[in-house]
Design a protein around this motif. Sequence first.
Motif, PDB file in Angstrom:
ATOM      1  N   PRO A 319       0.809  -1.227   0.000  1.00 32.52           N
ATOM      2  CA  PRO A 319       0.000   0.000   0.000  1.00 32.52           C
ATOM      3  C   PRO A 319       0.840   1.275   0.000  1.00 32.52           C
ATOM      4  O   PRO A 319       0.437   2.278  -0.593  1.00 32.52           O
ATOM      5  CB  PRO A 319      -0.807  -0.127   1.298  1.00 32.52           C
ATOM      6  N   LEU A 320       2.015   1.244   0.663  1.00 35.77           N
ATOM      7  CA  LEU A 320       2.869   2.431   0.659  1.00 35.77           C
ATOM      8  C   LEU A 320       3.367   2.740  -0.746  1.00 35.77           C
ATOM      9  O   LEU A 320       3.359   3.907  -1.178  1.00 35.77           O
ATOM     10  CB  LEU A 320       4.055   2.204   1.601  1.00 35.77           C
ATOM     11  N   LEU A 321       3.789   1.716  -1.486  1.00 37.17           N
ATOM     12  CA  LEU A 321       4.253   1.940  -2.864  1.00 37.17           C
ATOM     13  C   LEU A 321       3.105   2.389  -3.760  1.00 37.17           C
ATOM     14  O   LEU A 321       3.302   3.228  -4.659  1.00 37.17           O
ATOM     15  CB  LEU A 321       4.882   0.662  -3.410  1.00 37.17           C
ATOM     16  N   VAL A 322       1.902   1.856  -3.535  1.00 35.98           N
ATOM     17  CA  VAL A 322       0.750   2.285  -4.334  1.00 35.98           C
ATOM     18  C   VAL A 322       0.443   3.762  -4.084  1.00 35.98           C
ATOM     19  O   VAL A 322       0.102   4.520  -5.008  1.00 35.98           O
ATOM     20  CB  VAL A 322      -0.475   1.404  -4.009  1.00 35.98           C
ATOM     21  N   SER A 323       0.589   4.195  -2.824  1.00 35.16           N
ATOM     22  CA  SER A 323       0.333   5.601  -2.507  1.00 35.16           C
ATOM     23  C   SER A 323       1.348   6.538  -3.143  1.00 35.16           C
ATOM     24  O   SER A 323       1.091   7.743  -3.266  1.00 35.16           O
ATOM     25  CB  SER A 323       0.338   5.799  -0.987  1.00 35.16           C
ATOM     26  N   ILE A 324       2.484   5.971  -3.570  1.00 37.04           N
ATOM     27  CA  ILE A 324       3.515   6.809  -4.204  1.00 37.04           C
ATOM     28  C   ILE A 324       3.490   6.670  -5.720  1.00 37.04           C
ATOM     29  O   ILE A 324       3.512   7.665  -6.452  1.00 37.04           O
ATOM     30  CB  ILE A 324       4.914   6.436  -3.660  1.00 37.04           C
ATOM     31  N   PHE A 325       3.423   5.416  -6.214  1.00 34.87           N
ATOM     32  CA  PHE A 325       3.559   5.172  -7.654  1.00 34.87           C
ATOM     33  C   PHE A 325       2.241   4.766  -8.315  1.00 34.87           C
ATOM     34  O   PHE A 325       2.233   4.513  -9.514  1.00 34.87           O
ATOM     35  CB  PHE A 325       4.585   4.056  -7.905  1.00 34.87           C
ATOM     36  N   GLY A 326       1.145   4.691  -7.580  1.00 36.28           N
ATOM     37  CA  GLY A 326      -0.119   4.270  -8.164  1.00 36.28           C
ATOM     38  C   GLY A 326      -0.968   5.439  -8.621  1.00 36.28           C
ATOM     39  O   GLY A 326      -0.556   6.617  -8.564  1.00 36.28           O
ATOM     40  N   ASP A 327      -2.165   5.098  -9.084  1.00 37.72           N
ATOM     41  CA  ASP A 327      -3.104   6.136  -9.517  1.00 37.72           C
ATOM     42  C   ASP A 327      -3.444   7.048  -8.341  1.00 37.72           C
ATOM     43  O   ASP A 327      -3.831   6.581  -7.266  1.00 37.72           O
ATOM     44  CB  ASP A 327      -4.384   5.497 -10.057  1.00 37.72           C
ATOM     45  N   GLY A 328      -3.324   8.337  -8.563  1.00 42.16           N
ATOM     46  CA  GLY A 328      -3.609   9.287  -7.503  1.00 42.16           C
ATOM     47  C   GLY A 328      -2.531   9.353  -6.445  1.00 42.16           C
ATOM     48  O   GLY A 328      -2.750   9.914  -5.365  1.00 42.16           O
ATOM     49  N   GLY A 329      -1.336   8.784  -6.730  1.00 43.83           N
ATOM     50  CA  GLY A 329      -0.259   8.799  -5.764  1.00 43.83           C
ATOM     51  C   GLY A 329       0.422  10.145  -5.669  1.00 43.83           C
ATOM     52  O   GLY A 329       0.118  11.096  -6.415  1.00 43.83           O
ATOM     53  N   SER A 330       1.377  10.224  -4.764  1.00 46.82           N
ATOM     54  CA  SER A 330       2.051  11.496  -4.517  1.00 46.82           C
ATOM     55  C   SER A 330       2.894  11.947  -5.696  1.00 46.82           C
ATOM     56  O   SER A 330       3.160  13.145  -5.847  1.00 46.82           O
ATOM     57  CB  SER A 330       2.930  11.378  -3.266  1.00 46.82           C
TER      58      SER A 330
END
Length: 490
Positions: A319-330
Amino acid sequence: MSSGLLLLIILAIAGAGYTASRKRVMQLAHGEIRALHSRPNYYGMATALMVLVPTLIAFAVWSLAQPQIVTNAATKALPTAAIPDGQTIGLVMSDVQRVADGLDQAIEQGLITRDAAANLVSQDTDIRAVLGQAGVALGSDVHAGVLAAAQVYRTTQSTGNLWRSVVLIVLALAALGFGLARSTPQFRARNTVEKTMRGMLLAAACVAILTTVGIVFSLIFNTIDFFSLYPARDFFLSLTWSPSFGGGSSLGVFPLLWGTLYISVIALVVAVPIGLFAAIYLSEYASPKVRAVAKPLLEVLAGIPTIVYGLFALLTVGPLLVSIFGDGGSLGVSWMQGGTAVMTAGLVMGIMLIPFVSSLSDDIINAVPQTMRDGSLGLGATPSETIRQVVLPAALPGIVGAILLAASRAIGETMIVVLGAGAAARLSMNPFDAMTTVTAKIVSQLTGDADFASPEVLVAFALAMTLFVITLGLNVFALRIVRKYREQYD
Protein backbone atom coordinates in the motif's frame (compact mmCIF):
# COMPACT_ATOMS: atom_id res chain seq x y z
CA MET A 1 2.36 -48.87 24.37
CA SER A 2 3.11 -45.39 23.06
CA SER A 3 6.38 -44.59 21.34
CA GLY A 4 7.41 -42.11 24.04
CA LEU A 5 6.89 -44.61 26.86
CA LEU A 6 8.73 -47.31 24.91
CA LEU A 7 11.72 -45.02 24.36
CA LEU A 8 11.79 -44.16 28.06
CA ILE A 9 11.87 -47.88 28.93
CA ILE A 10 14.74 -48.44 26.49
CA LEU A 11 16.66 -45.52 27.98
CA ALA A 12 16.02 -46.89 31.47
CA ILE A 13 17.40 -50.29 30.44
CA ALA A 14 20.47 -48.60 28.93
CA GLY A 15 20.97 -46.58 32.13
CA ALA A 16 20.67 -49.74 34.22
CA GLY A 17 23.21 -51.41 31.96
CA TYR A 18 25.64 -48.53 32.43
CA THR A 19 25.42 -48.76 36.22
CA ALA A 20 25.47 -52.57 36.36
CA SER A 21 28.46 -52.93 34.01
CA ARG A 22 30.47 -50.35 35.88
CA LYS A 23 29.70 -52.03 39.19
CA ARG A 24 30.37 -55.55 37.85
CA VAL A 25 33.79 -54.74 36.40
CA MET A 26 34.87 -53.04 39.61
CA GLN A 27 33.83 -56.12 41.58
CA LEU A 28 35.77 -58.42 39.25
CA ALA A 29 38.82 -56.17 39.62
CA HIS A 30 38.35 -56.11 43.42
CA GLY A 31 38.15 -52.33 43.32
CA GLU A 32 41.58 -51.93 41.68
CA ILE A 33 41.26 -49.63 38.68
CA ARG A 34 44.79 -50.43 37.52
CA ALA A 35 43.69 -54.02 36.85
CA LEU A 36 41.22 -52.78 34.21
CA HIS A 37 42.05 -52.24 30.55
CA SER A 38 39.88 -49.10 30.46
CA ARG A 39 38.39 -46.73 32.96
CA PRO A 40 35.15 -47.96 34.60
CA ASN A 41 33.00 -45.41 32.76
CA TYR A 42 33.95 -46.95 29.40
CA TYR A 43 32.54 -50.33 30.46
CA GLY A 44 29.25 -48.69 31.39
CA MET A 45 29.17 -46.74 28.13
CA ALA A 46 29.94 -49.87 26.11
CA THR A 47 26.96 -51.70 27.62
CA ALA A 48 24.66 -48.67 27.25
CA LEU A 49 25.62 -48.32 23.58
CA MET A 50 25.14 -52.07 23.13
CA VAL A 51 21.56 -51.59 24.30
CA LEU A 52 20.77 -48.33 22.52
CA VAL A 53 22.28 -48.75 19.05
CA PRO A 54 20.56 -51.95 17.85
CA THR A 55 17.34 -51.17 19.70
CA LEU A 56 16.99 -47.67 18.27
CA ILE A 57 17.84 -48.90 14.77
CA ALA A 58 15.13 -51.56 15.10
CA PHE A 59 12.72 -48.91 16.44
CA ALA A 60 13.39 -46.66 13.43
CA VAL A 61 12.96 -49.49 10.92
CA TRP A 62 9.76 -50.66 12.63
CA SER A 63 8.36 -47.11 12.70
CA LEU A 64 8.95 -46.78 8.96
CA ALA A 65 7.57 -50.19 8.02
CA GLN A 66 4.51 -50.41 10.28
CA PRO A 67 2.49 -47.54 8.70
CA GLN A 68 2.90 -49.13 5.27
CA ILE A 69 1.81 -52.55 6.55
CA VAL A 70 -1.18 -51.07 8.39
CA THR A 71 -2.25 -49.04 5.36
CA ASN A 72 -1.94 -52.04 3.04
CA ALA A 73 -4.05 -54.17 5.39
CA ALA A 74 -6.76 -51.50 5.58
CA THR A 75 -6.67 -51.01 1.81
CA LYS A 76 -7.24 -54.70 1.20
CA ALA A 77 -10.23 -54.60 3.59
CA LEU A 78 -11.75 -51.61 1.75
CA PRO A 79 -14.41 -52.75 -0.72
CA THR A 80 -14.67 -51.16 -4.15
CA ALA A 81 -18.19 -49.92 -3.35
CA ALA A 82 -16.76 -47.68 -0.62
CA ILE A 83 -14.85 -45.60 -3.19
CA PRO A 84 -17.21 -42.98 -4.68
CA ASP A 85 -17.00 -42.07 -8.33
CA GLY A 86 -14.45 -39.34 -8.97
CA GLN A 87 -12.43 -40.02 -5.81
CA THR A 88 -9.10 -41.76 -5.50
CA ILE A 89 -8.38 -44.49 -3.01
CA GLY A 90 -5.97 -42.14 -1.25
CA LEU A 91 -8.79 -39.76 -0.33
CA VAL A 92 -10.92 -42.62 0.97
CA MET A 93 -7.98 -43.98 2.98
CA SER A 94 -7.61 -40.58 4.63
CA ASP A 95 -11.24 -40.96 5.80
CA VAL A 96 -10.43 -44.47 7.04
CA GLN A 97 -7.52 -43.14 9.06
CA ARG A 98 -9.62 -40.29 10.48
CA VAL A 99 -12.34 -42.69 11.60
CA ALA A 100 -9.79 -45.06 13.16
CA ASP A 101 -8.04 -42.20 14.98
CA GLY A 102 -11.40 -40.83 16.09
CA LEU A 103 -12.42 -44.14 17.62
CA ASP A 104 -9.09 -44.39 19.45
CA GLN A 105 -9.53 -40.84 20.77
CA ALA A 106 -13.08 -41.64 21.87
CA ILE A 107 -11.79 -44.67 23.79
CA GLU A 108 -9.06 -42.60 25.46
CA GLN A 109 -11.58 -39.91 26.45
CA GLY A 110 -13.98 -42.51 27.90
CA LEU A 111 -16.74 -41.75 25.39
CA ILE A 112 -17.01 -45.39 24.34
CA THR A 113 -15.62 -48.69 25.51
CA ARG A 114 -13.11 -50.68 23.49
CA ASP A 115 -15.57 -53.54 22.96
CA ALA A 116 -18.32 -51.15 21.86
CA ALA A 117 -15.95 -49.47 19.40
CA ALA A 118 -15.01 -52.85 17.91
CA ASN A 119 -18.70 -53.75 17.43
CA LEU A 120 -19.84 -50.48 15.84
CA VAL A 121 -21.54 -50.66 12.46
CA SER A 122 -22.27 -47.87 10.02
CA GLN A 123 -25.99 -47.92 10.75
CA ASP A 124 -25.44 -46.95 14.40
CA THR A 125 -26.78 -43.48 14.96
CA ASP A 126 -24.24 -42.84 17.71
CA ILE A 127 -21.11 -43.19 15.60
CA ARG A 128 -21.20 -39.65 14.18
CA ALA A 129 -21.94 -38.25 17.65
CA VAL A 130 -19.09 -40.22 19.21
CA LEU A 131 -16.62 -39.16 16.53
CA GLY A 132 -17.82 -35.56 16.75
CA GLN A 133 -17.26 -35.50 20.52
CA ALA A 134 -13.79 -36.93 19.91
CA GLY A 135 -13.01 -33.99 17.61
CA VAL A 136 -13.43 -35.75 14.24
CA ALA A 137 -15.69 -33.88 11.81
CA LEU A 138 -17.21 -35.97 9.04
CA GLY A 139 -18.78 -34.46 5.99
CA SER A 140 -21.10 -37.39 5.32
CA ASP A 141 -22.28 -40.66 6.83
CA VAL A 142 -19.66 -43.31 7.45
CA HIS A 143 -19.81 -45.94 4.74
CA ALA A 144 -19.89 -49.52 5.96
CA GLY A 145 -16.75 -50.33 3.99
CA VAL A 146 -14.91 -47.32 5.42
CA LEU A 147 -15.82 -48.35 8.97
CA ALA A 148 -14.75 -51.95 8.31
CA ALA A 149 -11.43 -50.77 6.92
CA ALA A 150 -11.03 -48.45 9.92
CA GLN A 151 -11.58 -51.39 12.29
CA VAL A 152 -8.88 -53.35 10.41
CA TYR A 153 -6.64 -50.30 10.57
CA ARG A 154 -7.11 -50.04 14.36
CA THR A 155 -6.62 -53.77 14.96
CA THR A 156 -3.49 -54.00 12.80
CA GLN A 157 -1.98 -50.89 14.31
CA SER A 158 -2.71 -52.05 17.86
CA THR A 159 -1.19 -55.46 17.15
CA GLY A 160 1.85 -53.83 15.56
CA ASN A 161 2.38 -51.57 18.55
CA LEU A 162 2.13 -54.53 20.93
CA TRP A 163 4.63 -56.62 19.01
CA ARG A 164 6.92 -53.61 18.63
CA SER A 165 7.00 -53.12 22.39
CA VAL A 166 7.62 -56.83 23.07
CA VAL A 167 10.33 -57.24 20.44
CA LEU A 168 12.22 -54.07 21.33
CA ILE A 169 12.12 -54.67 25.09
CA VAL A 170 13.32 -58.27 24.60
CA LEU A 171 16.06 -57.02 22.27
CA ALA A 172 17.14 -54.40 24.80
CA LEU A 173 17.23 -56.97 27.62
CA ALA A 174 19.21 -59.42 25.46
CA ALA A 175 21.69 -56.67 24.58
CA LEU A 176 21.92 -55.80 28.27
CA GLY A 177 22.75 -59.40 29.15
CA PHE A 178 25.38 -59.61 26.41
CA GLY A 179 26.93 -56.32 27.52
CA LEU A 180 27.12 -57.46 31.13
CA ALA A 181 28.63 -60.80 30.13
CA ARG A 182 31.51 -59.19 28.26
CA SER A 183 32.20 -56.60 30.97
CA THR A 184 35.40 -58.17 32.30
CA PRO A 185 38.69 -56.45 33.25
CA GLN A 186 40.30 -57.70 30.02
CA PHE A 187 37.57 -56.30 27.75
CA ARG A 188 38.82 -53.38 25.61
CA ALA A 189 35.89 -51.14 26.47
CA ARG A 190 37.51 -47.87 25.46
CA ASN A 191 38.37 -49.16 21.98
CA THR A 192 34.83 -50.47 21.54
CA VAL A 193 33.24 -47.19 22.64
CA GLU A 194 35.50 -45.13 20.38
CA LYS A 195 34.81 -47.34 17.36
CA THR A 196 31.07 -47.20 18.02
CA MET A 197 31.10 -43.42 18.38
CA ARG A 198 33.16 -43.06 15.21
CA GLY A 199 30.66 -45.21 13.36
CA MET A 200 27.75 -43.13 14.69
CA LEU A 201 29.47 -39.91 13.62
CA LEU A 202 30.13 -41.37 10.19
CA ALA A 203 26.48 -42.41 9.90
CA ALA A 204 25.38 -38.90 10.89
CA ALA A 205 27.68 -37.42 8.25
CA CYS A 206 26.28 -39.78 5.62
CA VAL A 207 22.71 -38.66 6.36
CA ALA A 208 23.26 -35.29 4.67
CA ILE A 209 24.93 -36.91 1.66
CA LEU A 210 22.26 -39.59 1.27
CA THR A 211 19.50 -36.99 1.70
CA THR A 212 21.02 -34.86 -1.06
CA VAL A 213 21.37 -37.89 -3.33
CA GLY A 214 17.78 -38.90 -2.61
CA ILE A 215 16.48 -35.42 -3.41
CA VAL A 216 18.45 -35.26 -6.66
CA PHE A 217 17.28 -38.70 -7.83
CA SER A 218 13.69 -37.87 -6.91
CA LEU A 219 13.89 -34.71 -9.00
CA ILE A 220 15.56 -36.53 -11.89
CA PHE A 221 13.06 -39.40 -12.11
CA ASN A 222 9.99 -37.19 -11.82
CA THR A 223 11.46 -34.73 -14.30
CA ILE A 224 11.98 -37.58 -16.76
CA ASP A 225 8.34 -38.58 -16.25
CA PHE A 226 7.27 -35.00 -16.97
CA PHE A 227 9.27 -34.76 -20.19
CA SER A 228 7.81 -38.07 -21.34
CA LEU A 229 4.39 -36.35 -21.21
CA TYR A 230 5.32 -32.78 -22.20
CA PRO A 231 7.91 -31.71 -24.82
CA ALA A 232 11.16 -30.42 -23.32
CA ARG A 233 11.49 -27.90 -26.14
CA ASP A 234 8.16 -26.27 -25.28
CA PHE A 235 9.09 -26.20 -21.60
CA PHE A 236 12.42 -24.42 -22.10
CA LEU A 237 11.61 -22.25 -25.12
CA SER A 238 7.97 -21.28 -24.64
CA LEU A 239 7.28 -17.77 -23.33
CA THR A 240 3.83 -18.62 -21.99
CA TRP A 241 2.87 -20.14 -18.67
CA SER A 242 -0.78 -21.22 -18.76
CA PRO A 243 -1.50 -24.52 -16.97
CA SER A 244 -4.94 -26.03 -17.53
CA PHE A 245 -5.87 -29.24 -15.74
CA GLY A 246 -8.48 -29.90 -18.37
CA GLY A 247 -5.79 -30.13 -21.06
CA GLY A 248 -4.10 -27.80 -23.53
CA SER A 249 -1.58 -26.41 -21.05
CA SER A 250 1.35 -24.21 -22.04
CA LEU A 251 4.11 -24.74 -19.49
CA GLY A 252 6.93 -22.42 -20.52
CA VAL A 253 9.45 -21.80 -17.76
CA PHE A 254 10.79 -18.45 -19.00
CA PRO A 255 8.19 -16.19 -17.32
CA LEU A 256 8.81 -17.90 -13.99
CA LEU A 257 12.59 -17.66 -14.30
CA TRP A 258 12.28 -14.02 -15.23
CA GLY A 259 10.18 -13.23 -12.17
CA THR A 260 12.55 -15.20 -9.93
CA LEU A 261 15.67 -13.44 -11.18
CA TYR A 262 14.00 -10.01 -11.29
CA ILE A 263 12.86 -10.18 -7.66
CA SER A 264 16.20 -11.66 -6.55
CA VAL A 265 18.18 -8.89 -8.24
CA ILE A 266 16.09 -6.18 -6.57
CA ALA A 267 16.52 -7.95 -3.22
CA LEU A 268 20.30 -8.12 -3.65
CA VAL A 269 20.46 -4.49 -4.73
CA VAL A 270 18.83 -3.64 -1.40
CA ALA A 271 20.61 -6.15 0.82
CA VAL A 272 24.21 -6.15 -0.43
CA PRO A 273 25.08 -2.43 -0.04
CA ILE A 274 23.26 -2.04 3.28
CA GLY A 275 24.56 -5.32 4.68
CA LEU A 276 28.13 -4.74 3.51
CA PHE A 277 28.24 -1.13 4.78
CA ALA A 278 26.79 -2.28 8.11
CA ALA A 279 29.47 -4.98 8.35
CA ILE A 280 32.25 -2.47 7.60
CA TYR A 281 30.95 -0.08 10.24
CA LEU A 282 30.56 -2.77 12.89
CA SER A 283 33.98 -4.30 12.26
CA GLU A 284 36.09 -1.19 11.61
CA TYR A 285 34.43 1.88 13.13
CA ALA A 286 31.97 0.91 15.86
CA SER A 287 33.08 0.92 19.48
CA PRO A 288 32.76 -2.32 21.46
CA LYS A 289 29.67 -1.00 23.26
CA VAL A 290 27.93 0.00 20.04
CA ARG A 291 28.87 -3.29 18.38
CA ALA A 292 27.57 -5.31 21.34
CA VAL A 293 24.16 -3.67 20.93
CA ALA A 294 23.91 -3.10 17.16
CA LYS A 295 24.95 -6.54 15.90
CA PRO A 296 22.38 -8.55 17.92
CA LEU A 297 19.65 -6.08 16.94
CA LEU A 298 20.61 -6.47 13.28
CA GLU A 299 20.60 -10.25 13.53
CA VAL A 300 17.08 -10.21 14.97
CA LEU A 301 15.91 -9.72 11.37
CA ALA A 302 17.18 -13.22 10.54
CA GLY A 303 14.92 -14.76 13.19
CA ILE A 304 11.68 -13.28 11.89
CA PRO A 305 9.56 -15.92 10.05
CA THR A 306 9.21 -15.32 6.34
CA ILE A 307 5.41 -15.36 6.63
CA VAL A 308 5.71 -12.25 8.80
CA TYR A 309 7.78 -10.58 6.09
CA GLY A 310 5.12 -11.61 3.58
CA LEU A 311 2.38 -10.01 5.65
CA PHE A 312 4.54 -6.91 6.05
CA ALA A 313 4.89 -6.74 2.27
CA LEU A 314 1.18 -7.26 1.70
CA LEU A 315 -0.19 -4.92 4.36
CA THR A 316 2.45 -2.20 4.66
CA VAL A 317 5.00 -1.98 1.84
CA GLY A 318 2.54 -2.68 -0.98
CA PRO A 319 0.00 0.00 0.00
CA LEU A 320 2.87 2.43 0.66
CA LEU A 321 4.25 1.94 -2.86
CA VAL A 322 0.75 2.29 -4.33
CA SER A 323 0.33 5.60 -2.51
CA ILE A 324 3.51 6.81 -4.20
CA PHE A 325 3.56 5.17 -7.65
CA GLY A 326 -0.12 4.27 -8.16
CA ASP A 327 -3.10 6.14 -9.52
CA GLY A 328 -3.61 9.29 -7.50
CA GLY A 329 -0.26 8.80 -5.76
CA SER A 330 2.05 11.50 -4.52
CA LEU A 331 4.16 11.39 -7.73
CA GLY A 332 1.14 11.69 -10.02
CA VAL A 333 2.06 8.56 -12.04
CA SER A 334 0.16 5.32 -12.61
CA TRP A 335 2.96 2.78 -12.78
CA MET A 336 1.57 0.52 -10.06
CA GLN A 337 -1.95 -0.89 -10.22
CA GLY A 338 -1.95 -2.95 -7.00
CA GLY A 339 0.02 -3.64 -3.86
CA THR A 340 1.42 -6.95 -5.12
CA ALA A 341 4.39 -6.28 -7.39
CA VAL A 342 7.99 -7.21 -8.05
CA MET A 343 9.19 -4.11 -6.22
CA THR A 344 7.14 -4.97 -3.14
CA ALA A 345 8.57 -8.48 -2.84
CA GLY A 346 12.09 -7.35 -3.77
CA LEU A 347 12.26 -4.60 -1.14
CA VAL A 348 10.96 -6.80 1.67
CA MET A 349 13.15 -9.71 0.63
CA GLY A 350 16.14 -7.37 0.59
CA ILE A 351 15.37 -6.35 4.18
CA MET A 352 15.21 -10.03 5.12
CA LEU A 353 18.62 -10.70 3.52
CA ILE A 354 20.46 -7.85 5.25
CA PRO A 355 21.51 -9.90 8.32
CA PHE A 356 22.78 -12.73 6.11
CA VAL A 357 25.10 -10.38 4.26
CA SER A 358 26.11 -8.26 7.25
CA SER A 359 26.78 -11.06 9.75
CA LEU A 360 28.82 -13.18 7.37
CA SER A 361 30.70 -10.19 5.96
CA ASP A 362 31.42 -8.92 9.47
CA ASP A 363 32.95 -12.25 10.50
CA ILE A 364 34.97 -12.41 7.29
CA ILE A 365 36.31 -8.86 7.64
CA ASN A 366 37.28 -9.52 11.25
CA ALA A 367 39.21 -12.58 10.07
CA VAL A 368 41.56 -10.42 7.97
CA PRO A 369 44.91 -10.31 9.84
CA GLN A 370 45.44 -7.14 11.86
CA THR A 371 49.02 -6.97 10.56
CA MET A 372 47.69 -6.07 7.10
CA ARG A 373 45.83 -3.11 8.57
CA ASP A 374 48.83 -2.04 10.63
CA GLY A 375 51.13 -2.23 7.59
CA SER A 376 48.78 -0.10 5.51
CA LEU A 377 48.36 2.50 8.24
CA GLY A 378 52.11 2.49 8.83
CA LEU A 379 52.67 3.40 5.18
CA GLY A 380 50.50 6.47 5.60
CA ALA A 381 47.12 5.22 4.31
CA THR A 382 43.99 6.54 5.93
CA PRO A 383 41.53 4.12 7.60
CA SER A 384 39.12 4.42 4.68
CA GLU A 385 41.90 3.73 2.18
CA THR A 386 43.00 0.75 4.24
CA ILE A 387 39.49 -0.65 4.20
CA ARG A 388 38.99 -0.01 0.51
CA GLN A 389 42.38 -1.16 -0.79
CA VAL A 390 43.53 -3.76 1.76
CA VAL A 391 40.75 -5.17 3.94
CA LEU A 392 38.00 -5.56 1.35
CA PRO A 393 40.22 -7.18 -1.32
CA ALA A 394 41.55 -9.62 1.27
CA ALA A 395 38.02 -10.45 2.44
CA LEU A 396 36.54 -10.55 -1.07
CA PRO A 397 36.29 -14.37 -1.38
CA GLY A 398 34.27 -14.60 1.82
CA ILE A 399 32.12 -11.61 0.88
CA VAL A 400 31.33 -13.23 -2.47
CA GLY A 401 30.30 -16.35 -0.58
CA ALA A 402 28.03 -14.29 1.66
CA ILE A 403 26.41 -12.64 -1.36
CA LEU A 404 25.91 -16.02 -3.03
CA LEU A 405 24.31 -17.36 0.13
CA ALA A 406 21.94 -14.41 0.13
CA ALA A 407 21.22 -14.96 -3.58
CA SER A 408 20.41 -18.62 -2.96
CA ARG A 409 18.05 -17.61 -0.15
CA ALA A 410 16.40 -15.05 -2.43
CA ILE A 411 15.94 -17.54 -5.27
CA GLY A 412 14.40 -20.12 -2.96
CA GLU A 413 12.08 -17.79 -1.04
CA THR A 414 8.36 -18.54 -1.32
CA MET A 415 6.09 -16.83 1.22
CA ILE A 416 7.25 -13.28 0.54
CA VAL A 417 6.71 -13.86 -3.17
CA VAL A 418 3.28 -15.41 -2.74
CA LEU A 419 2.01 -12.54 -0.58
CA GLY A 420 4.02 -9.65 -2.02
CA ALA A 421 4.58 -10.29 -5.73
CA GLY A 422 1.31 -11.82 -6.88
CA ALA A 423 0.69 -14.90 -9.02
CA ALA A 424 0.95 -13.55 -12.57
CA ALA A 425 3.49 -15.28 -14.83
CA ARG A 426 4.53 -12.62 -17.31
CA LEU A 427 7.55 -11.13 -19.03
CA SER A 428 7.72 -7.45 -18.16
CA MET A 429 10.41 -4.89 -17.41
CA ASN A 430 8.12 -2.84 -15.17
CA PRO A 431 9.14 -3.55 -11.54
CA PHE A 432 5.70 -2.39 -10.42
CA ASP A 433 3.89 -5.22 -12.23
CA ALA A 434 2.72 -8.32 -10.42
CA MET A 435 4.81 -11.41 -11.23
CA THR A 436 5.56 -14.78 -9.71
CA THR A 437 8.53 -17.09 -9.23
CA VAL A 438 9.48 -20.70 -9.72
CA THR A 439 9.07 -21.58 -6.04
CA ALA A 440 5.59 -20.07 -5.84
CA LYS A 441 4.45 -22.09 -8.85
CA ILE A 442 5.93 -25.28 -7.43
CA VAL A 443 3.68 -24.85 -4.41
CA SER A 444 0.61 -23.99 -6.47
CA GLN A 445 1.07 -26.91 -8.88
CA LEU A 446 1.38 -29.42 -6.04
CA THR A 447 -1.66 -28.05 -4.19
CA GLY A 448 -5.04 -29.54 -4.89
CA ASP A 449 -6.59 -32.86 -5.89
CA ALA A 450 -5.14 -33.11 -9.40
CA ASP A 451 -3.84 -36.41 -10.71
CA PHE A 452 -0.20 -36.79 -9.70
CA ALA A 453 0.63 -38.40 -13.05
CA SER A 454 -0.55 -35.37 -15.03
CA PRO A 455 1.99 -32.98 -16.56
CA GLU A 456 0.40 -30.07 -14.64
CA VAL A 457 1.58 -31.69 -11.40
CA LEU A 458 4.84 -33.24 -12.58
CA VAL A 459 5.92 -29.86 -13.92
CA ALA A 460 6.67 -28.89 -10.31
CA PHE A 461 9.59 -31.34 -10.33
CA ALA A 462 10.88 -29.99 -13.64
CA LEU A 463 10.75 -26.48 -12.17
CA ALA A 464 12.58 -27.66 -9.06
CA MET A 465 15.23 -29.38 -11.18
CA THR A 466 15.72 -26.22 -13.22
CA LEU A 467 16.11 -24.17 -10.07
CA PHE A 468 18.56 -26.72 -8.67
CA VAL A 469 20.74 -26.57 -11.78
CA ILE A 470 20.76 -22.76 -11.74
CA THR A 471 21.71 -22.63 -8.06
CA LEU A 472 24.43 -25.23 -8.59
CA GLY A 473 25.83 -23.19 -11.46
CA LEU A 474 25.94 -20.07 -9.29
CA ASN A 475 27.78 -21.96 -6.56
CA VAL A 476 30.35 -23.34 -9.01
CA PHE A 477 30.90 -19.84 -10.43
CA ALA A 478 31.35 -18.40 -6.94
CA LEU A 479 33.79 -21.18 -6.02
CA ARG A 480 36.00 -20.30 -8.98
CA ILE A 481 36.03 -16.64 -7.99
CA VAL A 482 36.87 -17.53 -4.40
CA ARG A 483 39.75 -19.76 -5.44
CA LYS A 484 41.13 -17.15 -7.80
CA TYR A 485 41.31 -14.40 -5.20
CA ARG A 486 42.31 -16.75 -2.38
CA GLU A 487 45.49 -17.67 -4.29
CA GLN A 488 46.26 -13.99 -4.52
CA TYR A 489 46.05 -13.31 -0.77
CA ASP A 490 47.27 -16.62 0.76
